[in-house]
Design a protein around this motif. Structure first.
Motif, PDB file in Angstrom:
ATOM      1  N   ASP A 161     -19.925 -26.238  12.173  1.00  0.00           N
ATOM      2  CA  ASP A 161     -20.462 -26.166  13.746  1.00  0.00           C
ATOM      3  C   ASP A 161     -22.190 -26.007  13.658  1.00  0.00           C
ATOM      4  OD1 ASP A 161     -21.060 -25.660  16.319  1.00  0.00           O
ATOM      5  OD2 ASP A 161     -19.140 -24.356  16.355  1.00  0.00           O
ATOM      6  N   ASN A 163     -24.006 -25.190  16.207  1.00  0.00           N
ATOM      7  CA  ASN A 163     -24.029 -23.979  16.737  1.00  0.00           C
ATOM      8  C   ASN A 163     -23.873 -22.653  15.943  1.00  0.00           C
ATOM      9  OD1 ASN A 163     -24.990 -24.976  19.075  1.00  0.00           O
ATOM     10  ND2 ASN A 163     -23.027 -25.159  20.117  1.00  0.00           N
ATOM     11  N   LEU A 164     -22.784 -22.633  15.019  1.00  0.00           N
ATOM     12  CA  LEU A 164     -22.829 -21.524  14.161  1.00  0.00           C
ATOM     13  C   LEU A 164     -24.158 -21.391  13.441  1.00  0.00           C
ATOM     14  CD1 LEU A 164     -18.824 -21.417  13.305  1.00  0.00           C
ATOM     15  CD2 LEU A 164     -20.493 -19.457  14.269  1.00  0.00           C
ATOM     16  N   GLU A 166     -26.953 -22.327  13.989  1.00  0.00           N
ATOM     17  CA  GLU A 166     -28.042 -21.583  14.841  1.00  0.00           C
ATOM     18  C   GLU A 166     -27.826 -20.382  14.845  1.00  0.00           C
ATOM     19  OE1 GLU A 166     -29.228 -23.930  18.214  1.00  0.00           O
ATOM     20  OE2 GLU A 166     -30.419 -24.988  16.562  1.00  0.00           O
ATOM     21  N   LEU A 167     -26.756 -19.809  15.226  1.00  0.00           N
ATOM     22  CA  LEU A 167     -26.246 -18.329  15.109  1.00  0.00           C
ATOM     23  C   LEU A 167     -26.847 -17.659  14.213  1.00  0.00           C
ATOM     24  CD1 LEU A 167     -24.801 -16.787  17.548  1.00  0.00           C
ATOM     25  CD2 LEU A 167     -23.078 -16.787  15.947  1.00  0.00           C
ATOM     26  N   PHE A 168     -26.341 -18.084  12.966  1.00  0.00           N
ATOM     27  CA  PHE A 168     -26.754 -17.396  11.816  1.00  0.00           C
ATOM     28  C   PHE A 168     -28.270 -17.193  11.727  1.00  0.00           C
ATOM     29  CE2 PHE A 168     -23.258 -16.749   8.815  1.00  0.00           C
ATOM     30  CZ  PHE A 168     -21.987 -16.845   9.363  1.00  0.00           C
ATOM     31  N   ARG A 169     -29.071 -18.319  11.820  1.00  0.00           N
ATOM     32  CA  ARG A 169     -30.479 -18.195  11.887  1.00  0.00           C
ATOM     33  C   ARG A 169     -31.023 -17.542  12.921  1.00  0.00           C
ATOM     34  NH1 ARG A 169     -31.010 -24.337  11.012  1.00  0.00           N
ATOM     35  NH2 ARG A 169     -30.585 -24.631   8.818  1.00  0.00           N
TER      36      ARG A 169
END
Ligand SMILES: Nc1ncnc2c1ncn2[C@@H]1O[C@H](COP(=O)(O)OP(=O)(O)O)[C@@H](O)[C@H]1O
Ligand SMILES: [Mg+2]
Lengths: 276, 257
Positions: A161, A163-164, A166-169
């Protein structure tokens, strides 16, 4: 189409239970019926066992040659699982390498495909020339088994995913955190799917190499027993070894399916009620 | 008008994608401390792009994002995507714990913050459940709890409730207002719903279609806490009419040269 012929719609639960019973009973019935017909034909026509052994004789041979077949089975199983383990490590390792570096992927991927599409039966004799027999057999098992792991893991890594990621970043994740906390778990279902295919293929690779090694090798695997029994026209033993091989293939597939179900039970095939 | 006390200012932000799409063109707006700002605009006008630029997930092609208190460290921002964006292999508690885990905190140390964040979205008893076992609304709550777990001063939400049914959306709107009032921070809320933006916001900025820039903005002067009474009030209806009017005007506005 089947519904139209049914007298009335069955409640879903009943139908699915009846379905799953049928799915077990019907193949067993086919097997028993086939064996009985085979047995009858052999007896009525008095076919000699070196032409076609009756199923009862095959089973008897399985018992009488049990010791030798069992040790051969263990040898084949050992190669298969070693090949499978190498395929898992190699396939996942290559997939990770490819996902890290486009250059490496472009340089190597075509050769992975070539290795996959070249019939292993044609590669085996060459490997036997250059490698000690056990290594050659292992290499064959690896060659046919690593590709599904590689291809599926690559697919799994690519389907993480966005978005996941990006979330981690956003939370400042390191590369190794992204790899171990996100990418590998996300790719796990695909990876296990590849492994399930690879299990059967590793067995095929091991068998092909043992056959190719044939009398030249001092091999002791099941396939070697088949080749050896063939030279001696010991047809019942050929059948017995063949039976063992296909049972082995089924068991490997079932084991890997169970492993996959176990690892993904909460995630993909969850039947658990919410923890209320 | 707007924030005398800006916490973050977008100054002449432009964004051109590699494909040549000009998503944003000279976008200017400020967000004040403790404001609830909605960014309203038609689909494709660049709302997500703007929000991602504020969060630092994307770099603007031109212009800059100015944080008045210097750089915005990751832990001061909570981000909520349109989809819940949960890890399906991890249970609710592990999903909420993620930001703290990535910051190197152990599960034990993170436990109180995780429990508090879950309680704040009404999921205290669901810590052990897996995403598959949750409804769409519950998943969104988990996503919000995850954004809250670092106690951010900025909560950025990108159409978080767009995929939910109306009843669930109303409840989550109510809960979000509660969260905003107790967290004492700033919310930037992207939406394409006039009704949602009026109900929630202290201020609405309306964007033009692509390339996106600010067309107009409007203060919603109704007092908080807002509840169902506000949702059915004449003032609410009047605000909705006004904002709809601005949105329609924005839709037909040509981007200025
Ligand atoms: N990564 C991207 N590459 C190219 N074009 C993009 C990308 N992301 C968004 N866009 C384009 O930029 C415009 C604005 O997108 P977006 O910010 O997602 O709009 P909104 O959130 O308002 O619907 C759209 O036309 C979209 O197609
Ligand atoms: Mg968007």
């Amino acid at each position: 189409m089947m519904n139209a012929a049914a007298p009335g719609p069955l409640p879903g639960a009943v139908r699915s239970r009846r379905d799953s019973v049928l799915r077990v009973l019907l193949p067993v019935f086919t097997l028993v019926a086939g064996a009985l017909v085979w047995e009858a034909v052999v007896r009525v026509k008095a076919i000699p066992p070196y032409v076609l052994p009756a199923p009862s004789l095959v089973l008897a041979t399985l018992v009488s040659d049990g010791a030798i077949l069992w040790s051969s089975l263990l040898a084949t199983l050992a190669t298969t699982f070693q090949g499978l383990a190498l395929a898992l490590v190699g396939g996942v390792g290559l997939a990770l390498l490819f996902s890290r570096s486009r250059l490496v992927e472009y340089s190597l991927y075509p050769y992975a495909v070539i290795l996959q599409v070249t019939p292993v039966i044609a590669i085996a004799p060459l490997l036997l020339v250059y490698l000690p027999q056990h290594a050659a057999v292992l290499a064959c098992a690896w060659i046919v088994a690593f590709f599904p792991v590689l291809a599926n893991t690559t697919l799994g890594l690519a389907s993480v995913d966005r978005n996941l990621i990006e979330l981690f970043r956003l939370y400042g994740a390191t590369r190794s955190q992204i790899l171990f906390t996100l990418k590998l778990p996300a790719a796990l279902p695909h990876m296990l799917g590849g492994l399930r295919i690879a299990g059967g293929l590793a067995l095929i690779g091991a068998v092909v190499a043992e056959i190719a090694a044939g009398s030249a090798g001092a091999g002791s695997g099941l396939a070697y027993r088949i080749a050896e029994a063939g030279y001696r026209l010991n047809i019942p033993r050929m059948f017995a070894a063949l039976l063992l091989l296909s049972v082995t293939g089924v068991v490997i597939f079932a084991l890997l399916s169970a492993l996959s179900r176990f690892l993904l039970r909460r995630w993909h095939e969850s039947e658990l009620a919410p923890g209320a | 008008m707007q924030s005398e006390n800006p916490a973050v200012a977008l100054c002449g932000i432009g964004k051109v994608f590699e494909s040549g799409v000009v998503a944003l063109d000279r976008l200017d707006f400020n967000v004040g401390r403790r404001e609830f700002v909605s960014v309203l605009g038609p689909s494709g006008c660049g709302k997500s792009t703007a929000l991602r630029i504020i969060a630092g997930l994307a770099a603007p092609t031109s212009g800059e994002v100015v944080w008045t208190e210097g750089a915005a460290p990751a832990r001061r921002i909570g981000f909520v995507f349109q989809e819940p964006t949960l890890m399906p292999w991890a249970n609710v508690a592990a999903n909420v714990r993620l930001p703290l885990k990535l910051a190197g905190m152990s599960a034990r140390d993170a436990a109180p913050a995780v429990a508090a964040a879950l309680a704040r979205v009404g999921l205290a008893d669901m810590a052990g459940a897996y995403p598959r076992e949750l409804s769409g609304g519950m998943k969104m709550r988990v996503s919000i709890a995850r954004a809250l777990v670092t106690q951010p001063q900025f909560l950025l939400l990108d159409e978080p409730f767009a995929a939910l049914d109306e009843i669930t959306r109303f409840r989550l709107n109510d809960d979000l207002l509660g969260v905003w009032q107790t967290m004492g921070g700033t919310v930037v809320f992207v939406t394409h719903s006039v009704f949602e933006s009026v109900f929630l916001s202290s201020r609405i900025v309306v964007m033009t279609p692509r390339p996106g820039r600010i067309y107009d903005e409007m203060l919603i002067d109704a007092p908080y806490p807002r509840d169902d009474a506000f949702r059915t009030s004449a003032a609410y209806a009047a605000y909705c009419r006004q904002v709809s009017g601005i949105l329609h005007a924005a839709m037909s506005a040509e981007a200025a040269p």
